[in-house]
Enzyme design. Structure first.
Site, mmCIF file in Angstrom:
data_model
loop_
_atom_site.group_PDB
_atom_site.id
_atom_site.type_symbol
_atom_site.label_atom_id
_atom_site.label_comp_id
_atom_site.label_asym_id
_atom_site.label_seq_id
_atom_site.Cartn_x
_atom_site.Cartn_y
_atom_site.Cartn_z
ATOM 1 N N GLU A 107 8.532 16.868 15.088
ATOM 2 C CA GLU A 107 9.062 16.892 14.017
ATOM 3 C C GLU A 107 7.888 17.744 12.966
ATOM 4 O O GLU A 107 6.794 17.664 12.942
ATOM 5 C CB GLU A 107 9.079 15.464 13.429
ATOM 6 C CG GLU A 107 9.223 15.342 11.908
ATOM 7 C CD GLU A 107 9.537 14.091 11.399
ATOM 8 O OE1 GLU A 107 8.358 13.334 11.397
ATOM 9 O OE2 GLU A 107 10.572 13.450 10.825
ATOM 10 N N CYS B 145 12.846 12.421 6.771
ATOM 11 C CA CYS B 145 12.915 11.978 8.081
ATOM 12 C C CYS B 145 14.291 11.975 8.691
ATOM 13 O O CYS B 145 14.525 12.325 9.811
ATOM 14 C CB CYS B 145 12.194 10.544 8.512
ATOM 15 S SG CYS B 145 13.156 9.149 7.823
ATOM 16 N N GLU C 272 9.586 2.741 10.624
ATOM 17 C CA GLU C 272 10.551 3.730 10.657
ATOM 18 C C GLU C 272 9.750 5.085 10.553
ATOM 19 O O GLU C 272 8.986 5.312 9.974
ATOM 20 C CB GLU C 272 11.397 3.722 9.138
ATOM 21 C CG GLU C 272 12.425 2.791 9.086
ATOM 22 C CD GLU C 272 13.542 2.819 10.168
ATOM 23 O OE1 GLU C 272 13.804 3.999 10.567
ATOM 24 O OE2 GLU C 272 14.098 1.831 10.436
ATOM 25 N N LYS D 190 0.803 -1.425 -0.198
ATOM 26 C CA LYS D 190 -0.062 0.029 0.012
ATOM 27 C C LYS D 190 0.953 1.357 0.091
ATOM 28 O O LYS D 190 1.510 1.672 1.129
ATOM 29 C CB LYS D 190 -0.910 0.022 0.975
ATOM 30 C CG LYS D 190 -1.803 1.142 1.370
ATOM 31 C CD LYS D 190 -1.957 1.576 2.676
ATOM 32 C CE LYS D 190 -2.528 3.013 2.750
ATOM 33 N NZ LYS D 190 -1.983 4.179 1.941
HETATM 34 C C1 UN1 Z 1 17.763 9.577 3.001
HETATM 35 O O1 UN1 Z 1 17.925 10.675 3.722
HETATM 36 O O2 UN1 Z 1 18.451 9.531 1.908
HETATM 37 O O3 UN1 Z 1 11.562 8.913 5.174
HETATM 38 C C2 UN1 Z 1 16.770 8.710 3.287
HETATM 39 C C3 UN1 Z 1 12.651 9.197 5.041
HETATM 40 C C4 UN1 Z 1 13.550 8.051 5.253
HETATM 41 C C5 UN1 Z 1 14.565 8.232 4.242
HETATM 42 C C6 UN1 Z 1 15.635 9.154 4.032
HETATM 43 N N1 UN1 Z 1 12.996 6.949 5.732
HETATM 44 O O4 UN1 Z 1 12.966 10.354 4.821
#
Ligand code: UN1
Length: 477
Positions: free
Chosen positions: A379, A280, A246, A171
């Site tokens: 965040e 992130c 994550e 998804k």
């Molecule tokens: C990166 O900084 O190259 O959602 C990858 C995000 C992370 C991936 C970052 N899971 O921003």
């Protein structure tokens, strides 16, 4: 416009479509994408379950060939797919093409891993008995991906899932179905058997919830918000299901007096503002020691003046739009919060108009922030960064670690002593010295600590930890 459909049990299905809108130009409809229902999602799960016995026993050459072919096609189409990515998500074309290339590298890496599946053979504690340790596929994996990396994150979850013999219900984020549809189409044409990979586009409240409620998913891998991550965790515990999360970050970058100013400014500008700060791994807290503070703020402000915000596909643009109206409101609300909390708005803070209707926001820099302010703790997920002044390295390290999150952390210094100490004592999953905190390699582990992540690392050979289950077999010959 033709509707891009969902892939369920090897068939393209679905008629009710939703528009995919370009955030650089809301008049531009990127495509129309089918919306899966609860019933579609259940059928996708059933198809993945039915396909698992055969795929889990498939040969390594078959898996290698499909992943390899997928990598080749993604790479051959990097310009076209990079444009699609920039149109649907809003990162600039160079970043879009870079991300597509990364997706191709990930499929290539896991094509290789399929040929390297291995176990261990050990003597038992009891003489005459042998022990074999092998990794087996987990089963049906639910993959839920966010909008900010529309091709790389789907690639780094789908490629290992298939490589290790799992079947998938996928998804993608509602805002960016285009790249996901494209890679599923490529994998399907590359020869994946029916039901091994199922695509269910649509809202989290319908598709995501049906996945969470299913007893037939052996694992869910999720990248997205902390709030949704907690829901994935709670539902997974209920079903005795493995899960990998994550989530957010509030990543610090420490800048010490002895830093190379140019290196520090480049790293901060890149990880704070590129990709519109929508990573992130972005640095949103710049923790700067007194001796370099004013020089650093001046140089970073000068740099921000040169950053062109605009349509993601225009060659002169450095930073594209915010992804949608909801995210833009979140960013501007946090800018208001920062002002009210007493931080100084040193640059930006305003929406900007361009020739096309889009969600354009200036790169925004706060100075005189404290680590206790909401803009330093929560965040924001936009091009909004705060500078916090500290006395020395010890204070900087303590502040870098004083956060609920722990994804990535950076330090700009020419001191081997401080760089070494920071690598050892940072409470983040990934540490960068004289580099942006964002922009990671495709072949090494990715993940964080504390509220940023849960479960085994993603990417590289560490991905096997989530996507397989270990078996220990004893034999007396
Ligand atoms: C990166 O900084 O190259 O959602 C990858 C995000 C992370 C991936 C970052 N899971 O921003």
């Amino acid at each position: 416009m033709t509707i891009r459909q969902n892939l369920i049990a090897g068939e393209w299905v679905g008629s009710n479509g939703s528009e995919n809108i370009n955030p650089s130009d809301t008049k531009d409809v990127v495509g129309i994408y089918a919306q899966a229902t609860t019933d579609d999602t259940r059928q996708a799960i059933a198809a993945a379950k039915a396909a698992f016995p055969a795929w889990s026993r498939s040969g390594i050459l078959e898996r290698h060939a499909i992943l390899r072919k997928t990598s080749d096609e993604i790479l051959a189409r990097k310009q076209e797919l990079g444009e699609l990515l920039s149109r649907e998500e809003g990162k600039i074309l160079a970043e879009g093409i870079g991300e597509v290339t990364r997706a191709a590298q990930i499929f290539d890496f896991f094509a290789g891993e399929a040929l390297r599946l291995a176990g261990e053979v050990l003597p038992s504690a009891r003489p005459g008995i042998g022990v074999e340790i092998t990794r087996e596929p987990l089963g049906v994996i639910g993959i839920i991906t966010p909008w900010n990396f529309p091709i790389a994150i789907p690639a780094w979850k789908i490629a290992p899932a298939l490589c290790y013999g799992n079947t998938v219900v996928f998804k993608p984020a509602e805002l960016v179905p285009g790249c996901s549809w494209a890679i599923v189409d490529i994998l399907h044409r590359a020869g994946l058997p029916k039901g091994v990979l199922n695509l269910v586009m649509g809202p989290g409240s319908v598709v995501g919830q049906t996945m969470l409620d299913s007893p037939d998913l052996a694992g869910i891998t999720f990248t997205g918000s902390t709030g949704t991550g907690k829901r994935v965790a709670a539902a997974s515990i209920e079903h005795n299901r493995k899960f990998q999360l994550e989530m957010g970050g509030k990543n610090p970058m420490v800048v010490l007096d002895d830093a190379d100013l140019k290196v520090a400014v480049e790293a901060a500008a890149n990880s704070g503002f590129f990709s519109t700060g929508q990573r992130c791994t972005a640095s949103s807290r710049l923790i700067v020691t007194e001796g370099i503070h004013d020089r650093f703020v001046d140089a970073l402000t000068e740099k921000l003046k040169t950053i062109q915000v605009g349509h993601a596909l225009k060659p002169e643009t450095h930073v594209g739009p915010v992804v949608d109206a909801r995210q833009l409101k979140q960013d501007t609300d946090y800018i208001d919060i920062g002002v009210k909390e007493g931080a100084k708005l040193a640059f930006g803070g305003e929406r900007v108009e361009r020739d096309t209707p889009g969600f354009f926001l200036q790169p925004t820099l706060f100075t005189e922030a404290t680590n206790a302010m909401r803009i330093s703790r929560e965040e924001i997920f936009g091009p909004v960064v705060s500078v916090i002044r500290v006395k020395n390295y010890d204070e900087a390290l303590a502040m870098a670690n004083d956060t609920p999150f722990g994804l990535s952390a950076g330090i700009a210094t020419t001191s081997l002593k401080y760089a070494t100490h920071f690598k050892r004592n940072s409470e983040a999953g990934m540490v960068m010295v004289n580099l942006p905190t964002a922009g990671v390699d495709f072949h090494v582990p990715f993940g964080g600590r504390k509220a940023s992540s849960f479960g085994p690392r993603e990417q590289g050979k560490y991905a096997a930890e989530f996507f397989t289950v270990v078996k220990t077999a004893y034999t007396q010959a």
